[in-house]
Design a protein around this motif. Structure first.
Motif: not given
Length: 115
Positions: A88-95
């Motif tokens: 989730q942290e990785y996705l949030a950063n990408l978004y």
């Protein structure tokens, strides 16, 4: 308009994806002339590419990079992650950085969990 590919040709997985996509794009008559490769580790070239970016550009980033926030145009992150779920942290950063996220395989895309 230009299509900037931000990545590095090397023997790692991400370098292979970068090289093969860039080479494939360059073979297309209509878009090949618009392709520009930018090595994010060459800070002078990175700064120049970001400074010269325009709103009609397409920028494809092969990993998250803080310069994405400064690049004008449509920003795509190519998310390479070798697991069954993107954290989730990785996705949030990408978004936060990108307008669109790509994953390089059916295996990865079938396991992409959105926020």
């Amino acid at each position: 308009m230009k299509i900037s590919l931000f990545g590095q040709r090397n023997h790692l997985g991400v370098g292979t994806f970068f090289s093969e996509l860039s080479d494939a794009f360059k073979k297309f008559y209509y878009i090949g002339k618009y392709i520009e490769e930018v090595d994010p580790f060459d800070l002078d070239k990175l700064k120049s590419a970001v400074a010269q970016s325009n709103l009609d550009d397409i920028n494809i980033w092969f990993w998250q990079h803080p310069a994405i926030k400064s690049a004008k145009g449509f920003n795509i992150c190519w998310a390479i992650f070798e697991s069954d779920k993107l954290p989730q942290e990785y996705l949030a950063n990408l978004y936060e950085y990108a307008d669109l996220i790509w994953v390089p395989s059916l295996w990865a895309s079938s396991r992409l969990y959105f926020l």
